[in-house]
Write a protein that holds these residues in place. Structure first.
Motif, PDB file in Angstrom:
ATOM      1  N   ILE A  88       0.810  -1.232   0.000  1.00  0.00           N
ATOM      2  CA  ILE A  88       0.000   0.000   0.000  1.00  0.00           C
ATOM      3  C   ILE A  88       0.843   1.282   0.000  1.00  0.00           C
ATOM      4  O   ILE A  88       0.306   2.380   0.162  1.00  0.00           O
ATOM      5  CB  ILE A  88      -1.019   0.065   1.157  1.00  0.00           C
ATOM      6  CG1 ILE A  88      -0.321   0.092   2.512  1.00  0.00           C
ATOM      7  CG2 ILE A  88      -2.043  -1.034   1.072  1.00  0.00           C
ATOM      8  CD1 ILE A  88      -1.224   0.667   3.596  1.00  0.00           C
ATOM      9  N   HIS A  89       2.151   1.140  -0.178  1.00  0.00           N
ATOM     10  CA  HIS A  89       2.961   2.374  -0.312  1.00  0.00           C
ATOM     11  C   HIS A  89       3.987   2.150  -1.418  1.00  0.00           C
ATOM     12  O   HIS A  89       5.049   1.559  -1.209  1.00  0.00           O
ATOM     13  CB  HIS A  89       3.651   2.714   1.016  1.00  0.00           C
ATOM     14  CG  HIS A  89       4.230   4.109   1.023  1.00  0.00           C
ATOM     15  ND1 HIS A  89       4.248   4.885   2.159  1.00  0.00           N
ATOM     16  CD2 HIS A  89       4.796   4.848   0.039  1.00  0.00           C
ATOM     17  CE1 HIS A  89       4.823   6.052   1.862  1.00  0.00           C
ATOM     18  NE2 HIS A  89       5.180   6.045   0.583  1.00  0.00           N
ATOM     19  N   TYR A  90       3.664   2.634  -2.604  1.00  0.00           N
ATOM     20  CA  TYR A  90       4.441   2.418  -3.819  1.00  0.00           C
ATOM     21  C   TYR A  90       4.350   3.724  -4.600  1.00  0.00           C
ATOM     22  O   TYR A  90       3.464   4.535  -4.347  1.00  0.00           O
ATOM     23  CB  TYR A  90       3.779   1.282  -4.605  1.00  0.00           C
ATOM     24  CG  TYR A  90       4.607   0.584  -5.667  1.00  0.00           C
ATOM     25  CD1 TYR A  90       5.222  -0.638  -5.399  1.00  0.00           C
ATOM     26  CD2 TYR A  90       4.739   1.110  -6.951  1.00  0.00           C
ATOM     27  CE1 TYR A  90       5.951  -1.309  -6.375  1.00  0.00           C
ATOM     28  CE2 TYR A  90       5.470   0.438  -7.925  1.00  0.00           C
ATOM     29  CZ  TYR A  90       6.068  -0.775  -7.633  1.00  0.00           C
ATOM     30  OH  TYR A  90       6.781  -1.447  -8.601  1.00  0.00           O
ATOM     31  N   HIS A  91       5.263   3.947  -5.522  1.00  0.00           N
ATOM     32  CA  HIS A  91       5.182   5.171  -6.334  1.00  0.00           C
ATOM     33  C   HIS A  91       5.294   4.848  -7.818  1.00  0.00           C
ATOM     34  O   HIS A  91       6.263   4.224  -8.244  1.00  0.00           O
ATOM     35  CB  HIS A  91       6.261   6.165  -5.929  1.00  0.00           C
ATOM     36  CG  HIS A  91       6.006   6.768  -4.581  1.00  0.00           C
ATOM     37  ND1 HIS A  91       5.124   7.806  -4.386  1.00  0.00           N
ATOM     38  CD2 HIS A  91       6.481   6.441  -3.349  1.00  0.00           C
ATOM     39  CE1 HIS A  91       5.073   8.109  -3.101  1.00  0.00           C
ATOM     40  NE2 HIS A  91       5.885   7.291  -2.439  1.00  0.00           N
ATOM     41  N   VAL A  92       4.275   5.261  -8.569  1.00  0.00           N
ATOM     42  CA  VAL A  92       4.277   5.086 -10.023  1.00  0.00           C
ATOM     43  C   VAL A  92       4.171   6.467 -10.674  1.00  0.00           C
ATOM     44  O   VAL A  92       3.835   7.451 -10.020  1.00  0.00           O
ATOM     45  CB  VAL A  92       3.104   4.199 -10.507  1.00  0.00           C
ATOM     46  CG1 VAL A  92       3.191   2.812  -9.903  1.00  0.00           C
ATOM     47  CG2 VAL A  92       1.759   4.846 -10.190  1.00  0.00           C
ATOM     48  N   VAL A 195      -6.417   9.645   0.836  1.00  0.00           N
ATOM     49  CA  VAL A 195      -5.717  10.911   0.608  1.00  0.00           C
ATOM     50  C   VAL A 195      -4.330  10.787   1.220  1.00  0.00           C
ATOM     51  O   VAL A 195      -4.137  10.074   2.208  1.00  0.00           O
ATOM     52  CB  VAL A 195      -6.487  12.079   1.282  1.00  0.00           C
ATOM     53  CG1 VAL A 195      -5.773  13.403   1.061  1.00  0.00           C
ATOM     54  CG2 VAL A 195      -7.913  12.135   0.748  1.00  0.00           C
ATOM     55  N   LYS A 196      -3.350  11.485   0.638  1.00  0.00           N
ATOM     56  CA  LYS A 196      -1.973  11.435   1.156  1.00  0.00           C
ATOM     57  C   LYS A 196      -1.474  12.839   1.425  1.00  0.00           C
ATOM     58  O   LYS A 196      -1.718  13.755   0.638  1.00  0.00           O
ATOM     59  CB  LYS A 196      -1.064  10.747   0.118  1.00  0.00           C
ATOM     60  CG  LYS A 196       0.426  10.735   0.456  1.00  0.00           C
ATOM     61  CD  LYS A 196       0.787   9.635   1.433  1.00  0.00           C
ATOM     62  CE  LYS A 196       2.247   9.686   1.884  1.00  0.00           C
ATOM     63  NZ  LYS A 196       3.210   9.335   0.846  1.00  0.00           N
ATOM     64  N   THR A 197      -0.758  13.004   2.537  1.00  0.00           N
ATOM     65  CA  THR A 197      -0.001  14.236   2.743  1.00  0.00           C
ATOM     66  C   THR A 197       1.439  13.866   3.037  1.00  0.00           C
ATOM     67  O   THR A 197       1.708  12.871   3.716  1.00  0.00           O
ATOM     68  CB  THR A 197      -0.583  15.112   3.873  1.00  0.00           C
ATOM     69  OG1 THR A 197       0.353  16.186   4.133  1.00  0.00           O
ATOM     70  CG2 THR A 197      -0.776  14.339   5.163  1.00  0.00           C
ATOM     71  N   THR A 315       6.596  -1.024   0.829  1.00  0.00           N
ATOM     72  CA  THR A 315       7.963  -0.740   0.392  1.00  0.00           C
ATOM     73  C   THR A 315       8.310   0.745   0.287  1.00  0.00           C
ATOM     74  O   THR A 315       9.448   1.118   0.481  1.00  0.00           O
ATOM     75  CB  THR A 315       8.206  -1.344  -1.002  1.00  0.00           C
ATOM     76  OG1 THR A 315       7.275  -0.763  -1.914  1.00  0.00           O
ATOM     77  CG2 THR A 315       8.061  -2.855  -0.987  1.00  0.00           C
ATOM     78  N   ASP A 316       7.316   1.603  -0.121  1.00  0.00           N
ATOM     79  CA  ASP A 316       7.632   2.982  -0.518  1.00  0.00           C
ATOM     80  C   ASP A 316       8.639   2.972  -1.656  1.00  0.00           C
ATOM     81  O   ASP A 316       9.558   3.786  -1.697  1.00  0.00           O
ATOM     82  CB  ASP A 316       8.161   3.806   0.671  1.00  0.00           C
ATOM     83  CG  ASP A 316       8.354   5.278   0.305  1.00  0.00           C
ATOM     84  OD1 ASP A 316       7.736   5.735  -0.672  1.00  0.00           O
ATOM     85  OD2 ASP A 316       9.133   5.958   0.986  1.00  0.00           O
ATOM     86  N   LEU A 317       8.489   2.047  -2.577  1.00  0.00           N
ATOM     87  CA  LEU A 317       9.425   1.995  -3.713  1.00  0.00           C
ATOM     88  C   LEU A 317       9.285   3.243  -4.582  1.00  0.00           C
ATOM     89  O   LEU A 317       8.190   3.627  -4.968  1.00  0.00           O
ATOM     90  CB  LEU A 317       9.150   0.750  -4.561  1.00  0.00           C
ATOM     91  CG  LEU A 317       9.855  -0.533  -4.124  1.00  0.00           C
ATOM     92  CD1 LEU A 317       9.386  -1.695  -4.975  1.00  0.00           C
ATOM     93  CD2 LEU A 317      11.366  -0.400  -4.185  1.00  0.00           C
TER      94      LEU A 317
HETATM   95 ZN    ZN Z   1       6.371   7.424  -0.371  1.00  0.00          ZN
END
Ligand code: ZN
Length: 448
Positions: A88-92, A195-197, A315-317
């Motif tokens: 649930i923490h990935y970056h595309v 939502v993300k901050t 991961t926060d990849l």
């Molecule tokens: Zn992140």
């Protein structure tokens, strides 16, 4: 000669009738994973069972399903069969970076953040959630470029900053439009789960345009208006403390990067900050969000020893953290600390599914989409690293051997589902015609 023709005719009749028999009793299942240890925390299953898949759905999770009932049988004995993992923490995508980010004047703020979505398949992940790379003004681009095209399922937290991450506007209050945020969540509810901050005014001096809680408060306002959880990336300051953040968080809100260096997780007396237990009792959720700078063993190990394990692994990849490598790498760190395997699987499947309000995911329940991970647990001597350039030694390592998304085998680098090359079907041995560069692949191998 007549006798030979007659015999050939008889053979043809026999072949035709056996072909007819086969077509009259088609395989009940498209795919059968045979003999694996099934861990499906949502259904309290942790034992050797077979998993059958048809038309992209799970159709049976039982003991001793006969192999002749399946079109394809894969021997997964000695391996673990779990629901497809959820990161649930990935970056595309590109966040808020302008399309001409190669321009020298744009590079300072406009590095592309995202990595290929389908890279997640290499660690058993079938669902990723982009953690606010895009905001209201850039989400459509992320959807059309990535979400609509990826083989892995891609969902998203929407950044409260309309321009998203990486475009150099994360400190601008006029970018934090609560109504636009909520309207965008509502419009794309099939894809946006919260939502993300993040990254708001971490060290610059305060001024009337930049007050301490602006990003947090507006993200919560959007989350409340759109009725979705908020994920917090946060940097404490004297005027904006960690304990105050935990008090502001609503039940179901997610604190990612929980073991980052900036949080007082372990107090001076060596005890876990009691604010964590108080927040958890109110329903606040804690997520790993490892990343390039957000995981320290000095926080994680004492916290686990005192009974605190994050609710979800992730991961926060992004482009800055290739050292993390994968979801299974993050999970392996917790296994090496001593978290039991079934608990690590729970925190990588059913827990994150519940956190994003998608209870249909993260389970092998009959009737659900067949998102499946086949994992291997290896024993030996392994080294694990954190973001403070420190190592922890471990005796176990988890890795993915096969990933199945909606019934299709999309990752199988050791060929669990394939035949040995000497036994491959005839077209495997064909030499392509001149001008034809396509390999002679079998029909059941994915062509991506
Ligand atoms: Zn992140």
């Amino acid at each position: 000669m007549n006798t030979l023709l007659k015999n050939l005719a008889m053979v043809s009749v026999t072949l035709a009738s056996s072909a007819l028999m086969v077509s009259q009793t088609p395989a009940r299942y498209d795919l059968l994973l045979k003999g694996g240890r099934v861990i499906d925390p949502a259904n309290h299953i942790d034992e050797v069972r077979d998993v059958a898949v048809s038309l992209g759905k799970i159709v049976a999770v039982e003991k001793n399903i006969p192999v002749d009932q399946a079109g394809k049988v894969v021997d997964v004995s000695k391996l673990y069969v779990t629901p497809g993992l959820i990161d649930i923490h990935y970056h595309v995508g590109h966040g808020g970076a302008p399309l001409n980010w190669f321009a020298p004047e744009a590079r300072a703020h406009a590095l592309p953040l995202g990595i290929p979505a389908d890279m997640a398949l290499q660690s058993g992940v079938t669902t990723i959630v982009d953690a606010g790379t895009a905001g209201a003004e850039t989400f459509l681009q992320e959807k059309e470029e990535v979400i609509d095209r990826a083989a892995v399922r891609v969902l998203a937290f929407l950044n409260i900053v309309s321009n998203g991450m990486g475009g150099g506007l994360e400190g601008s209050l006029d970018q934090m439009d609560v109504k636009l945020c909520a309207a965008t969540v509502s419009r794309y509810r099939d894809f946006i789960v919260g939502v993300k901050t993040a990254h708001y005014w971490t060290r610059e001096p305060w001024d009337p345009e930049h007050v301490p809680w602006a990003a947090v408060d507006r993200a919560i306002e959007c989350g409340t208006l759109a009725n979705v959880p908020v994920m917090f990336d946060f940097w404490p300051r004297p005027e904006r403390t960690y304990e105050e953040l935990l008090k502001k968080m609503r039940p179901g809100d997610i604190h990612t990067h929980v073991f980052a260096q900036q949080f007082p997780i372990i107090l001076a007396d060596g005890k876990v900050n009691p604010a964590l237990a108080e927040a958890r009792a109110r329903g606040v959720i804690f997520d790993v969000g490892h990343g390039a700078g957000s995981f320290w063993f000095r926080n994680a190990v004492p916290a686990f020893k005192q009974g605190f394990t994050p609710d979800s692994m992730s991961t926060d990849l992004h482009t800055g953290d290739y050292n993390v490598v994968s979801m299974t790498n993050v999970m392996s760190k917790f296994l090496a600390m001593g978290v039991p395997l079934d608990d690590v699987i729970r925190r990588s499947t059913v827990n994150p599914a519940a956190e994003i309000h998608r209870p249909e995911l993260g389970t092998l329940s009959v009737g659900k989409e067949a998102d499946i991970a086949v994992l291997e647990l290896s024993k030996g001597d392994f080294g694990y690293i954190d973001c403070g350039v420190a190592r922890m030694n471990g005796k176990v390592q988890l890795s993915a051997r096969m990933t199945i998304r909606a019934g299709r085998i999309l990752y199988d680098p050791s060929g669990l589902s394939m035949v040995e090359w000497e036994k491959a079907r005839p077209q495997y041995f064909n030499i392509p015609g001149l001008g034809d560069s396509l390999p002679a692949r079998t029909d059941d191998y994915p062509r991506n």
